[in-house]
Design an enzyme around this catalytic site. Structure first.
Site, mmCIF file in Angstrom:
data_model
loop_
_atom_site.group_PDB
_atom_site.id
_atom_site.type_symbol
_atom_site.label_atom_id
_atom_site.label_comp_id
_atom_site.label_asym_id
_atom_site.label_seq_id
_atom_site.Cartn_x
_atom_site.Cartn_y
_atom_site.Cartn_z
ATOM 1 N N ASP A 66 -14.842 26.701 -24.730
ATOM 2 C CA ASP A 66 -14.702 26.692 -23.273
ATOM 3 C C ASP A 66 -15.015 28.112 -22.797
ATOM 4 O OD1 ASP A 66 -12.722 24.821 -21.166
ATOM 5 O OD2 ASP A 66 -13.329 26.846 -20.594
ATOM 6 N N LEU A 88 -25.447 27.620 -18.922
ATOM 7 C CA LEU A 88 -25.528 26.604 -17.868
ATOM 8 C C LEU A 88 -24.148 26.080 -17.485
ATOM 9 C CD1 LEU A 88 -28.540 24.462 -19.189
ATOM 10 C CD2 LEU A 88 -28.565 26.627 -17.981
ATOM 11 N N ALA A 89 -23.116 26.435 -18.223
ATOM 12 C CA ALA A 89 -21.784 25.870 -17.948
ATOM 13 C C ALA A 89 -21.216 26.428 -16.651
ATOM 14 C CB ALA A 89 -20.833 26.179 -19.097
ATOM 15 N N SER A 133 -27.904 30.506 -8.610
ATOM 16 C CA SER A 133 -28.052 29.385 -7.672
ATOM 17 C C SER A 133 -28.505 29.830 -6.289
ATOM 18 C CB SER A 133 -26.692 28.690 -7.553
ATOM 19 O OG SER A 133 -26.686 27.810 -6.452
ATOM 20 N N GLU A 135 -27.342 28.659 -3.792
ATOM 21 C CA GLU A 135 -26.100 28.674 -3.016
ATOM 22 C C GLU A 135 -25.663 30.124 -2.734
ATOM 23 O OE1 GLU A 135 -24.854 25.858 -1.832
ATOM 24 O OE2 GLU A 135 -22.920 26.566 -1.098
ATOM 25 N N TYR A 156 -17.643 28.740 -4.888
ATOM 26 C CA TYR A 156 -18.692 28.556 -5.908
ATOM 27 C C TYR A 156 -19.810 29.585 -5.703
ATOM 28 C CZ TYR A 156 -22.850 26.530 -8.110
ATOM 29 O OH TYR A 156 -23.995 26.337 -8.844
ATOM 30 N N VAL A 196 -24.926 14.737 -3.643
ATOM 31 C CA VAL A 196 -25.327 13.840 -2.569
ATOM 32 C C VAL A 196 -26.509 12.928 -2.924
ATOM 33 C CG1 VAL A 196 -26.907 15.367 -1.263
ATOM 34 C CG2 VAL A 196 -25.450 13.735 -0.058
ATOM 35 N N ARG A 198 -27.576 11.709 -5.849
ATOM 36 C CA ARG A 198 -27.225 10.621 -6.792
ATOM 37 C C ARG A 198 -26.242 9.651 -6.148
ATOM 38 N NH1 ARG A 198 -26.144 9.386 -12.213
ATOM 39 N NH2 ARG A 198 -26.666 7.161 -12.226
HETATM 40 P P1 NAP Z 1 -23.382 19.871 -14.306
HETATM 41 O O1 NAP Z 1 -24.148 18.610 -14.537
HETATM 42 O O2 NAP Z 1 -22.192 19.862 -13.431
HETATM 43 O O3 NAP Z 1 -22.977 20.425 -15.753
HETATM 44 C C1 NAP Z 1 -22.047 21.470 -15.887
HETATM 45 C C2 NAP Z 1 -21.797 21.696 -17.364
HETATM 46 O O4 NAP Z 1 -20.857 22.772 -17.515
HETATM 47 C C3 NAP Z 1 -21.182 20.496 -18.091
HETATM 48 O O5 NAP Z 1 -21.735 20.436 -19.390
HETATM 49 C C4 NAP Z 1 -19.708 20.871 -18.161
HETATM 50 O O6 NAP Z 1 -19.032 20.254 -19.241
HETATM 51 C C5 NAP Z 1 -19.842 22.354 -18.412
HETATM 52 N N1 NAP Z 1 -18.611 23.103 -18.130
HETATM 53 C C6 NAP Z 1 -17.898 23.123 -16.971
HETATM 54 N N2 NAP Z 1 -16.864 23.964 -17.080
HETATM 55 C C7 NAP Z 1 -16.902 24.472 -18.333
HETATM 56 C C8 NAP Z 1 -16.110 25.386 -19.040
HETATM 57 N N3 NAP Z 1 -15.014 25.962 -18.495
HETATM 58 N N4 NAP Z 1 -16.452 25.705 -20.324
HETATM 59 C C9 NAP Z 1 -17.525 25.133 -20.900
HETATM 60 N N5 NAP Z 1 -18.322 24.240 -20.273
HETATM 61 C C10 NAP Z 1 -18.019 23.924 -19.001
HETATM 62 O O7 NAP Z 1 -24.357 21.013 -13.734
HETATM 63 P P2 NAP Z 1 -25.976 21.064 -13.738
HETATM 64 O O8 NAP Z 1 -26.470 20.424 -12.492
HETATM 65 O O9 NAP Z 1 -26.487 20.661 -15.053
HETATM 66 O O10 NAP Z 1 -26.202 22.631 -13.539
HETATM 67 C C11 NAP Z 1 -26.282 23.524 -14.647
HETATM 68 C C12 NAP Z 1 -25.990 24.935 -14.174
HETATM 69 O O11 NAP Z 1 -26.923 25.316 -13.170
HETATM 70 C C13 NAP Z 1 -24.619 25.102 -13.534
HETATM 71 O O12 NAP Z 1 -24.174 26.402 -13.851
HETATM 72 C C14 NAP Z 1 -24.885 25.004 -12.051
HETATM 73 O O13 NAP Z 1 -23.898 25.700 -11.323
HETATM 74 C C15 NAP Z 1 -26.241 25.690 -11.978
HETATM 75 N N6 NAP Z 1 -27.116 25.265 -10.881
HETATM 76 C C16 NAP Z 1 -27.373 23.940 -10.686
HETATM 77 C C17 NAP Z 1 -28.242 23.563 -9.676
HETATM 78 C C18 NAP Z 1 -28.571 22.116 -9.436
HETATM 79 O O14 NAP Z 1 -29.102 21.811 -8.366
HETATM 80 N N7 NAP Z 1 -28.333 21.220 -10.396
HETATM 81 C C19 NAP Z 1 -28.862 24.539 -8.873
HETATM 82 C C20 NAP Z 1 -28.579 25.874 -9.129
HETATM 83 C C21 NAP Z 1 -27.718 26.252 -10.140
HETATM 84 P P3 NAP Z 1 -18.340 18.799 -19.093
HETATM 85 O O15 NAP Z 1 -19.443 17.791 -19.326
HETATM 86 O O16 NAP Z 1 -17.319 18.823 -20.168
HETATM 87 O O17 NAP Z 1 -17.769 18.721 -17.702
HETATM 88 O O1 G4F Z 2 -25.361 17.500 -3.371
HETATM 89 P P1 G4F Z 2 -24.471 18.562 -2.875
HETATM 90 O O2 G4F Z 2 -23.026 18.446 -3.213
HETATM 91 O O3 G4F Z 2 -25.097 19.931 -3.391
HETATM 92 P P2 G4F Z 2 -24.952 21.454 -2.927
HETATM 93 O O4 G4F Z 2 -23.683 21.700 -2.212
HETATM 94 O O5 G4F Z 2 -26.207 21.835 -2.233
HETATM 95 O O6 G4F Z 2 -24.848 22.197 -4.349
HETATM 96 C C1 G4F Z 2 -25.742 21.878 -5.405
HETATM 97 O O7 G4F Z 2 -26.871 22.716 -5.319
HETATM 98 C C2 G4F Z 2 -26.614 24.123 -5.541
HETATM 99 C C3 G4F Z 2 -27.961 24.848 -5.408
HETATM 100 O O8 G4F Z 2 -28.216 25.153 -4.076
HETATM 101 C C4 G4F Z 2 -26.034 24.277 -6.932
HETATM 102 F F1 G4F Z 2 -25.850 25.590 -7.200
HETATM 103 C C5 G4F Z 2 -24.725 23.507 -7.028
HETATM 104 O O9 G4F Z 2 -24.224 23.620 -8.355
HETATM 105 C C6 G4F Z 2 -24.998 22.048 -6.727
HETATM 106 O O10 G4F Z 2 -25.798 21.538 -7.773
HETATM 107 O O11 G4F Z 2 -24.577 18.666 -1.278
HETATM 108 C C7 G4F Z 2 -25.823 18.828 -0.629
HETATM 109 C C8 G4F Z 2 -25.627 18.724 0.881
HETATM 110 C C9 G4F Z 2 -24.494 19.604 1.410
HETATM 111 O O12 G4F Z 2 -24.930 20.232 2.585
HETATM 112 C C10 G4F Z 2 -23.384 18.617 1.732
HETATM 113 O O13 G4F Z 2 -22.529 19.019 2.819
HETATM 114 O O14 G4F Z 2 -25.249 17.374 1.188
HETATM 115 C C11 G4F Z 2 -24.194 17.398 2.125
HETATM 116 N N1 G4F Z 2 -23.451 16.136 2.041
HETATM 117 C C12 G4F Z 2 -23.334 15.215 3.057
HETATM 118 N N2 G4F Z 2 -22.578 14.188 2.665
HETATM 119 C C13 G4F Z 2 -22.769 15.679 0.977
HETATM 120 C C14 G4F Z 2 -22.204 14.446 1.371
HETATM 121 N N3 G4F Z 2 -22.585 16.188 -0.254
HETATM 122 C C15 G4F Z 2 -21.844 15.479 -1.135
HETATM 123 N N4 G4F Z 2 -21.684 15.955 -2.394
HETATM 124 N N5 G4F Z 2 -21.273 14.265 -0.795
HETATM 125 C C16 G4F Z 2 -21.421 13.718 0.453
HETATM 126 O O15 G4F Z 2 -20.893 12.646 0.756
#
Ligand code: NAP
Ligand code: G4F
Length: 350
Positions: A66, A88-89, A133, A135, A156, A196, A198
């Site tokens: 962890d 990536l965690a 990110s 974000e 975050y 959002v 998915r």
């Molecule tokens: P995700 O599907 O939520 O996966 C997160 C991973 O981190 C999971 O494997 C989770 O394990 C693990 N984790 C959480 N807390 C942990 C801890 N304390 N110790 C060890 N492992 C831990 O996220 P993702 O979409 O693949 O994103 C990967 C990375 O890119 C993240 O850091 C996210 O913040 C960053 N990011 C994502 C996006 C995006 O749009 N997807 C954009 C920018 C940055 P479990 O399966 O056990 O929960």
């Molecule tokens: O899908 P979201 O929860 O993603 P968000 O907040 O943009 O964050 C994701 O992208 C980041 C990169 O910019 C990553 F770093 C982060 O780890 C994550 O992967 O929400 C997207 C937008 C937001 O503006 C939210 O307010 O959708 C809006 N939204 C509207 N209705 C919703 C909903 N979001 C969620 N999750 N659920 C709703 O019902």
């Protein structure tokens, strides 16, 4: 015979971790992943890659740990001795970070420092990737690139800013090959069900199948630059193959609203979203990020990386996969649909 490169991936059970593991195994790497012990299995996204470790062909190895446990990072890195580390965690859900700010800061922020410190303490000359990110840009208006100032709008976002700077600091202070990939939103059929995109595509499949009749949502005006996650894994790897460590934005450059994504997803299944979507204020955030649209021209110029899947096409891919997944039931894993990247068909389900 040259020895296979070794990679260590934290967050291997997540969306990005699964695509990255697939990509690296396809390139001949030995892949080691960090998994959290849970009372139920949480490896569904990588089960199709797993070969029992007694089998001489096994190249994927999973280790309990962890990011909150720095000593464990040290012992693991000393044992594995990876060439590349991908961090990536994270607690990656923005809305949840308002409910769990301390936990988010500890894993998403300080967790990165623990891993960097473990690399330093073990004296490894490995390359380090930090999942930064978009974000972090928060309230700063688009288009955003590597020079855009940060203005995080959530615990975050603030935790990711800390992880970004500590990565840069270890690069400057200790000469580490440590890079930040500043990734804009990237999605896929493997995306967590509470993000959002998915949430929408899964609802479309369930509504179409008569299993759901309403979808409760928050702010529909937010603009995001949604790309296809499998392509972004390729970008991460390319950052670690560069001649020198640097930070890169990965994005499509196209921004659409949540409302547009609803329209693209529902209409693809022949449905009118306005008949099903209802408002629930619980899905609003105390502070919102209004618009994220990335400029990835540096990655295109220096890494030859460019997104090929636009947000509306992504919506259609995800809807099709969610409809297929409902029909397949348990054990379904999507096939990465990459037009421009090398495919790794030997790793897919037949
Ligand atoms: P995700 O599907 O939520 O996966 C997160 C991973 O981190 C999971 O494997 C989770 O394990 C693990 N984790 C959480 N807390 C942990 C801890 N304390 N110790 C060890 N492992 C831990 O996220 P993702 O979409 O693949 O994103 C990967 C990375 O890119 C993240 O850091 C996210 O913040 C960053 N990011 C994502 C996006 C995006 O749009 N997807 C954009 C920018 C940055 P479990 O399966 O056990 O929960
Ligand atoms: O899908 P979201 O929860 O993603 P968000 O907040 O943009 O964050 C994701 O992208 C980041 C990169 O910019 C990553 F770093 C982060 O780890 C994550 O992967 O929400 C997207 C937008 C937001 O503006 C939210 O307010 O959708 C809006 N939204 C509207 N209705 C919703 C909903 N979001 C969620 N999750 N659920 C709703 O019902």
């Amino acid at each position: 015979m040259t020895q296979a490169k070794k990679a260590f991936i934290t967050g291997i059970t997540g969306q990005d971790g699964s695509y990255l593991a697939e990509l690296l195994l396809g390139k001949g790497y030995e892949v080691h992943g960090l998994i959290r012990r849970a009372s139920t299995f949480n490896t569904a996204r990588i089960d199709h890659l797993y070969v029992d470790s007694h089998n001489p062909d096994a190249r994927l190895f999973l280790h309990y740990g962890d990011l909150s446990d720095g000593a464990r990072m040290v012992t693991l890195l000393s044992e594995i001795r990876p060439d590349e580390v991908y961090n990536l965690a994270a607690q990656s859900h923005v809305r949840v970070s308002f409910d769990e700010p301390e936990h988010t800061g500890d894993t998403t922020g300080v967790g990165a420092m623990r891993l960097l410190e473990a690399v330093r303490l073990t004296g490894l000359h490995c390359r380090y990737y930090q999942a930064s990110s978009s974000e972090m840009f928060g309230a700063t208006p688009p288009p955003q690139n590597e020079e855009t100032p940060f203005y995080p709008r959530s615990p975050y976002g603030a935790a990711k800013v800390y992880a970004y700077w500590v990565t840069k600091n270890y690069r400057e202070a200790y000469g580490m090959f440590a890079v930040n990939g500043i990734l804009f939103n990237h999605e896929s059929p493997r995306r967590g069900e509470t993000f959002v995109t998915r949430k929408i595509t899964r609802a479309v499949a369930r509504i179409k199948a008569g299993r759901q009749s309403e979808l409760y949502m928050g702010n529909l005006d937010a603009i995001r630059d949604w790309g296809y996650a499998a392509e972004y894994a390729e970008g991460m790897w390319r950052m670690l193959q560069a001649d020198a460590p640097d930070d890169f934005v990965l994005a499509t450059g196209i921004g659409i609203t949540v409302r547009d994504f609803l329209e693209a997803s529902f209409s693809h299944a022949g449905l009118d979203w306005q008949k099903y979507v209802k408002f629930d204020p619980r899905y609003l955030r105390p502070t919102e990020v209004d618009a994220l649209i990335g400029d990835a021209s540096k990655a295109e110029e220096k890494l030859g990386w460019k997104a090929t899947v636009a947000p509306d096409e992504l919506a259609r891919i995800m809807v099709d996969c969610d409809i297929e997944a409902l029909e397949h039931g348990d054990g379904y894993i999507d096939q990465p649909r990459l037009s421009g990247w090398p495919l790794h068909s030997e790793l897919r389900r037949g």
